[in-house]
Design an enzyme around this catalytic site. Sequence first.
Site, mmCIF file in Angstrom:
data_model
loop_
_atom_site.group_PDB
_atom_site.id
_atom_site.type_symbol
_atom_site.label_atom_id
_atom_site.label_comp_id
_atom_site.label_asym_id
_atom_site.label_seq_id
_atom_site.Cartn_x
_atom_site.Cartn_y
_atom_site.Cartn_z
ATOM 1 N N SER A 131 33.171 50.224 45.632
ATOM 2 C CA SER A 131 32.094 49.518 45.785
ATOM 3 C C SER A 131 31.671 49.249 47.237
ATOM 4 O O SER A 131 32.436 49.402 48.122
ATOM 5 C CB SER A 131 32.394 47.913 45.100
ATOM 6 O OG SER A 131 31.507 47.027 45.687
ATOM 7 N N SER A 132 30.350 49.092 47.206
ATOM 8 C CA SER A 132 29.541 49.204 48.537
ATOM 9 C C SER A 132 30.119 47.924 49.301
ATOM 10 O O SER A 132 29.739 47.928 50.448
ATOM 11 C CB SER A 132 28.092 49.237 48.321
ATOM 12 O OG SER A 132 27.476 48.158 47.557
ATOM 13 N N CYS A 133 30.678 46.808 48.699
ATOM 14 C CA CYS A 133 30.995 45.702 49.367
ATOM 15 C C CYS A 133 32.308 46.144 50.418
ATOM 16 O O CYS A 133 32.749 45.022 51.069
ATOM 17 C CB CYS A 133 31.468 44.408 48.765
ATOM 18 S SG CYS A 133 32.680 44.684 47.423
ATOM 19 N N TYR A 160 38.029 40.942 46.850
ATOM 20 C CA TYR A 160 37.753 42.307 46.037
ATOM 21 C C TYR A 160 37.414 43.377 46.831
ATOM 22 O O TYR A 160 38.186 44.486 46.569
ATOM 23 C CB TYR A 160 36.484 41.944 45.243
ATOM 24 C CG TYR A 160 35.855 42.847 44.373
ATOM 25 C CD1 TYR A 160 36.543 43.230 43.203
ATOM 26 C CD2 TYR A 160 34.719 43.747 44.796
ATOM 27 C CE1 TYR A 160 35.896 44.368 42.453
ATOM 28 C CE2 TYR A 160 34.382 44.684 44.116
ATOM 29 C CZ TYR A 160 34.867 44.964 42.828
ATOM 30 O OH TYR A 160 34.493 46.257 42.145
ATOM 31 N N LYS A 164 39.869 47.123 46.850
ATOM 32 C CA LYS A 164 39.104 48.310 46.623
ATOM 33 C C LYS A 164 39.279 49.100 47.945
ATOM 34 O O LYS A 164 39.583 50.428 47.717
ATOM 35 C CB LYS A 164 37.483 48.102 46.471
ATOM 36 C CG LYS A 164 37.082 47.472 45.279
ATOM 37 C CD LYS A 164 37.449 48.494 44.190
ATOM 38 C CE LYS A 164 36.942 48.187 42.832
ATOM 39 N NZ LYS A 164 37.376 49.066 41.896
ATOM 40 N N HIS A 203 26.080 40.024 37.830
ATOM 41 C CA HIS A 203 25.710 40.252 38.912
ATOM 42 C C HIS A 203 24.037 39.737 38.749
ATOM 43 O O HIS A 203 23.694 39.519 37.626
ATOM 44 C CB HIS A 203 25.585 41.732 38.924
ATOM 45 C CG HIS A 203 27.232 42.200 39.503
ATOM 46 N ND1 HIS A 203 27.923 42.680 38.665
ATOM 47 C CD2 HIS A 203 27.661 42.412 40.692
ATOM 48 C CE1 HIS A 203 29.220 43.062 39.407
ATOM 49 N NE2 HIS A 203 29.018 42.698 40.687
#
Length: 343
Positions: A131-133, A160, A164, A203
């Site tokens: 994920s881009s986070c 989270y 990842k 989201h």
Amino acid sequence: MHKDATIFIAGASGMVGSALIRKLLSSGYTNIVGSYHSRVPNYGPIPSEKAVGGPAPINLLRVDLIRQDEVRGCFDAIQPQYVILAAARVGGIQANNDLPGQFIYENLSIQSHVIHAAYRAGVERLLFLGSSCIYPKKTPQPMREEHLLTGPLEPTNEPYAIAKIAGLKMCEAYNRQYNTRFVALMPTNLYGPNDNYDPDHSHVLPALIRRFHEAKRRGDPEVVVWGSGRPRREFLYVDDLADACLHVLALDNQLIEETFLNYPSPCFVNVGAGKDIAIRDLAEMVGQVIGYEGEICFDPSKPDGTPQKLLDLSRMSKLGWRAKTSLTAGIGLAHKWYLRHEH
Ligand code: GFB
């Protein structure tokens, strides 16, 4: 990747997993196995044994990926050649804030079990989805793969993001020690069919589709959007992500080695749409697609999260892939899906 290769989709009932199954079926793959747990998958009509003149192209197994024994049993039974790890505990900014323990435990467990089982089974390739986070909160934009672990993470989704990051570092470590071909894609914020439309834990895009739709139906004079409306996000339609996953799995070995297995360069590649949008403008766009004519107001008591998330897509473009679905077209498709499944 041969059309009759055994392809295992871990997490086949979620938004990403079901997009992958639709894509594999429509591309003529004939030996797909999907796992599900709490939600029974719904892909619409699936070609039957009779229709394809042989065994049905897809098999669904109920597996609790949080249990290592079940994951081992599943791999022993199916002996997959390719694995896409689409199973994860996911949610929007509020869900990440409310359930940090579940987000870190479930994601660490699922990915450790599946990655290790794929190594034991000697799979040809595994594709992990991040994920881009994973990037630090203050990363220069657009964010490049090399920016990983260069600063502190955004607090609302740190558990989270840590899970990842651990997943992709596990792929990298296995590639180094065991010569596996475990690669990863880092998608930007996703949306589309089978998304979670829960008002609190979803989201932003599904939340706004639902809120604007309900406000229009009730004739409400205004719709409330969380935060300041200033954060910027990039959105990718989930069918485009499924297309990107198959594109990567089908790359020749030389490109896989140069791009993903060339340690210390990152074993993952960003995947996105190439443009970001302020939440305020996104809300207007959703209102227009749905035909809502009232006012939009903002609730500053809700968190904004990261100020901006826009991915640099140079590595993915080099691999010959780009997204096809525009944001307005994608919102229209997601809204249609929501209308059919509202109840
Ligand atoms: O989509 P979202 O929850 O995820 O929120 P993040 C994006 C932005 O939209 C935030 C605003 O600035 C929210 O304040 N927003 C406005 C809303 N109205 C709403 C609403 O009704 N619901 C929601 N959810 N947001 C997630 C991470 O962060 O991104 C996850 O928490 C994951 O870990 C995901 O990585 C891709 O982009 O802020």
